[in-house]
Motif scaffolding. Structure first.
Motif, PDB file in Angstrom:
ATOM      1  N   ASN A  76       0.814  -1.227   0.000  1.00 46.35           N
ATOM      2  CA  ASN A  76       0.000   0.000   0.000  1.00 46.35           C
ATOM      3  C   ASN A  76       0.844   1.271   0.000  1.00 46.35           C
ATOM      4  O   ASN A  76       0.367   2.339   0.406  1.00 46.35           O
ATOM      5  CB  ASN A  76      -0.959   0.028   1.207  1.00 46.35           C
ATOM      6  CG  ASN A  76      -2.008  -1.053   1.151  1.00 46.35           C
ATOM      7  OD1 ASN A  76      -2.813  -1.104   0.230  1.00 46.35           O
ATOM      8  ND2 ASN A  76      -1.984  -1.948   2.131  1.00 46.35           N
ATOM      9  N   GLY A  77       2.079   1.191  -0.487  1.00 47.24           N
ATOM     10  CA  GLY A  77       2.989   2.322  -0.403  1.00 47.24           C
ATOM     11  C   GLY A  77       2.475   3.567  -1.104  1.00 47.24           C
ATOM     12  O   GLY A  77       2.596   4.682  -0.572  1.00 47.24           O
ATOM     13  N   LEU A 154       9.476   3.903  12.229  1.00 48.08           N
ATOM     14  CA  LEU A 154      10.589   4.654  12.800  1.00 48.08           C
ATOM     15  C   LEU A 154      11.756   4.732  11.818  1.00 48.08           C
ATOM     16  O   LEU A 154      12.432   5.761  11.717  1.00 48.08           O
ATOM     17  CB  LEU A 154      11.034   4.034  14.125  1.00 48.08           C
ATOM     18  CG  LEU A 154      12.108   4.801  14.890  1.00 48.08           C
ATOM     19  CD1 LEU A 154      11.730   6.267  15.088  1.00 48.08           C
ATOM     20  CD2 LEU A 154      12.394   4.137  16.234  1.00 48.08           C
ATOM     21  N   ALA A 155      11.996   3.650  11.078  1.00 54.76           N
ATOM     22  CA  ALA A 155      13.040   3.696  10.054  1.00 54.76           C
ATOM     23  C   ALA A 155      12.699   4.737   8.992  1.00 54.76           C
ATOM     24  O   ALA A 155      13.540   5.550   8.598  1.00 54.76           O
ATOM     25  CB  ALA A 155      13.210   2.316   9.417  1.00 54.76           C
ATOM     26  N   LEU A 156      11.456   4.736   8.518  1.00 51.44           N
ATOM     27  CA  LEU A 156      11.044   5.695   7.494  1.00 51.44           C
ATOM     28  C   LEU A 156      11.112   7.126   8.026  1.00 51.44           C
ATOM     29  O   LEU A 156      11.562   8.041   7.330  1.00 51.44           O
ATOM     30  CB  LEU A 156       9.625   5.371   7.034  1.00 51.44           C
ATOM     31  CG  LEU A 156       9.459   4.063   6.250  1.00 51.44           C
ATOM     32  CD1 LEU A 156       7.986   3.691   6.151  1.00 51.44           C
ATOM     33  CD2 LEU A 156      10.089   4.160   4.868  1.00 51.44           C
ATOM     34  N   LEU A 163      12.075   6.260  -1.261  1.00 48.72           N
ATOM     35  CA  LEU A 163      11.877   7.710  -1.328  1.00 48.72           C
ATOM     36  C   LEU A 163      10.406   8.087  -1.226  1.00 48.72           C
ATOM     37  O   LEU A 163      10.072   9.156  -0.706  1.00 48.72           O
ATOM     38  CB  LEU A 163      12.462   8.256  -2.637  1.00 48.72           C
ATOM     39  CG  LEU A 163      13.983   8.126  -2.788  1.00 48.72           C
ATOM     40  CD1 LEU A 163      14.406   8.722  -4.126  1.00 48.72           C
ATOM     41  CD2 LEU A 163      14.712   8.806  -1.646  1.00 48.72           C
ATOM     42  N   ILE A 164       9.517   7.205  -1.690  1.00 49.35           N
ATOM     43  CA  ILE A 164       8.092   7.530  -1.670  1.00 49.35           C
ATOM     44  C   ILE A 164       7.589   7.771  -0.248  1.00 49.35           C
ATOM     45  O   ILE A 164       6.602   8.482  -0.032  1.00 49.35           O
ATOM     46  CB  ILE A 164       7.281   6.399  -2.369  1.00 49.35           C
ATOM     47  CG1 ILE A 164       5.852   6.850  -2.645  1.00 49.35           C
ATOM     48  CG2 ILE A 164       7.289   5.116  -1.553  1.00 49.35           C
ATOM     49  CD1 ILE A 164       5.052   5.862  -3.472  1.00 49.35           C
ATOM     50  N   LEU A 165       8.309   7.214   0.746  1.00 44.35           N
ATOM     51  CA  LEU A 165       7.882   7.349   2.139  1.00 44.35           C
ATOM     52  C   LEU A 165       8.938   7.985   3.040  1.00 44.35           C
ATOM     53  O   LEU A 165       8.772   8.018   4.262  1.00 44.35           O
ATOM     54  CB  LEU A 165       7.473   5.984   2.702  1.00 44.35           C
ATOM     55  CG  LEU A 165       6.248   5.340   2.028  1.00 44.35           C
ATOM     56  CD1 LEU A 165       6.027   3.931   2.555  1.00 44.35           C
ATOM     57  CD2 LEU A 165       5.010   6.198   2.212  1.00 44.35           C
ATOM     58  N   THR A 166      10.006   8.500   2.435  1.00 37.61           N
ATOM     59  CA  THR A 166      11.037   9.176   3.236  1.00 37.61           C
ATOM     60  C   THR A 166      11.302  10.603   2.790  1.00 37.61           C
ATOM     61  O   THR A 166      12.005  11.338   3.499  1.00 37.61           O
ATOM     62  CB  THR A 166      12.379   8.410   3.197  1.00 37.61           C
ATOM     63  OG1 THR A 166      12.821   8.290   1.843  1.00 37.61           O
ATOM     64  CG2 THR A 166      12.237   7.029   3.817  1.00 37.61           C
TER      65      THR A 166
END
Length: 304
Positions: A76-77, A154-156, A163-166
């Motif tokens: 679901n990114g 937490l990593a993100l 990149l889509i989530l950071t």
């Protein structure tokens, strides 16, 4: 920009409901897990009323896909990014209006939208209260199988992952820097980067909630407002089994109330999110009331 030099007792609360399970794997039947229905259950149990909320904002329930989406190895990114940006706006609007956002999920992946909304106004620190560190990323996970963002939040948030989530509009770096993060309650023993302060569950229980809160705040110093993330699986499974990954040892409701109270009394809390309760695993609705009592008392600075 809202003034957060005052204590949160002077800030009216806005409850933001985030009904999604986007960051979780499918349940045993292959369907969407039931954490998406937690905000309604907690509101119906009176959380908004107990907090004296002046507003309740409800975000849409996004479509859940068990299979991969194009361009991402996070389940679901694409949908998660789209709906995180809606949450960014909601949290930012609450802060801009001088309100304390209390975000009800849903799963832990909503942390990204919470921090994104806060970062429109401030550099921030994060107290991550969770029975797991949620630190899965490409450096420690084989993404031949889809990643679940609830185990990656937490990593993100610290800039590790796709990149889509950071990468988020208006920010050059991560949502929060390692040195501004405290992880409380981990029962897995997973090694985290040395810049993050980790106080595991055994150490927390041995030192007590007052000392744990004091050590967390001292580590974060007085430089940034604090966002508090609460994954309810930090509670012992004997106390709250109706979560995605129950475990033991863990906190009691009284201990979590005391921890939140001590953090709240610092006057530095910018916002709070509460995640991972699954009403579908609680057919007798035994747990909304004690969750509401715990969170409300903690955020009102009452000591258990």
């Amino acid at each position: 920009m809202a003034n957060h030099d005052q204590t949160n007792g002077l800030l009216p609360v806005e409850v933001i409901c985030v009904p999604w399970s986007l960051g979780l794997r499918p349940d045993a039947g292959g369907a969407e897990p039931g954490t998406w229905s937690a905000p309604r259950a907690l509101c119906e149990a009176g959380l908004g009323r107990r907090l004296g909320a002046v507003a309740v904002t409800e975000l849409p329930h996004p479509p859940y896909q068990a299979e991969a989406q194009p361009g991402t190895r996070v389940r679901n990114g694409v949908t998660l990014r789209e709906h995180s940006l809606l949450l960014v706006d909601a949290v930012s609007d609450a802060i801009a209006g001088g309100r304390l956002p209390v975000v009800l999920g849903g799963d832990c992946s909503l942390l990204l939208g919470c921090l994104g909304g806060a970062r429109r106004h401030h550099e921030i620190a994060l107290v991550h209260i969770d029975g797991h560190p949620d630190f899965t990323h490409p450096g420690n996970h084989d993404f031949a199988t889809l990643g679940a963002a609830a185990g990656m939040d937490l990593a993100l948030a610290t800039g590790r992952g796709e990149l889509i989530l950071t990468r988020w509009p208006g920010l050059d770096g991560p949502l929060v820097e390692d040195r501004h993060v405290v992880q409380l309650g981990d029962r897995t023993g997973q090694a985290l980067p040395p810049g993050l302060l980790v106080i595991g569950i055994d150490e927390m229980l041995a030192m007590g909630m007052d000392a744990a809160a004091r050590r967390a705040v001292e580590h974060l110093r007085a430089t940034h407002p604090i966002w508090v993330h609460v994954d309810l699986d930090v509670l012992d499974a004997a106390i709250l089994p109706s979560v995605d990954t129950p475990g033991t040892p863990g906190l009691t409701f009284e201990e979590l109330t005391r921890l939140l109270s001590r953090l709240r009394q610092t006057g530095r809390i910018l916002g709070v999110d509460v995640t991972i309760y699954n009403p579908h695993l609680d057919p007798d609705s035994a747990h909304p009331s004690p969750i509401v009592g715990c969170v409300a008392a903690g955020l009102q600075g009452e000591l258990a």
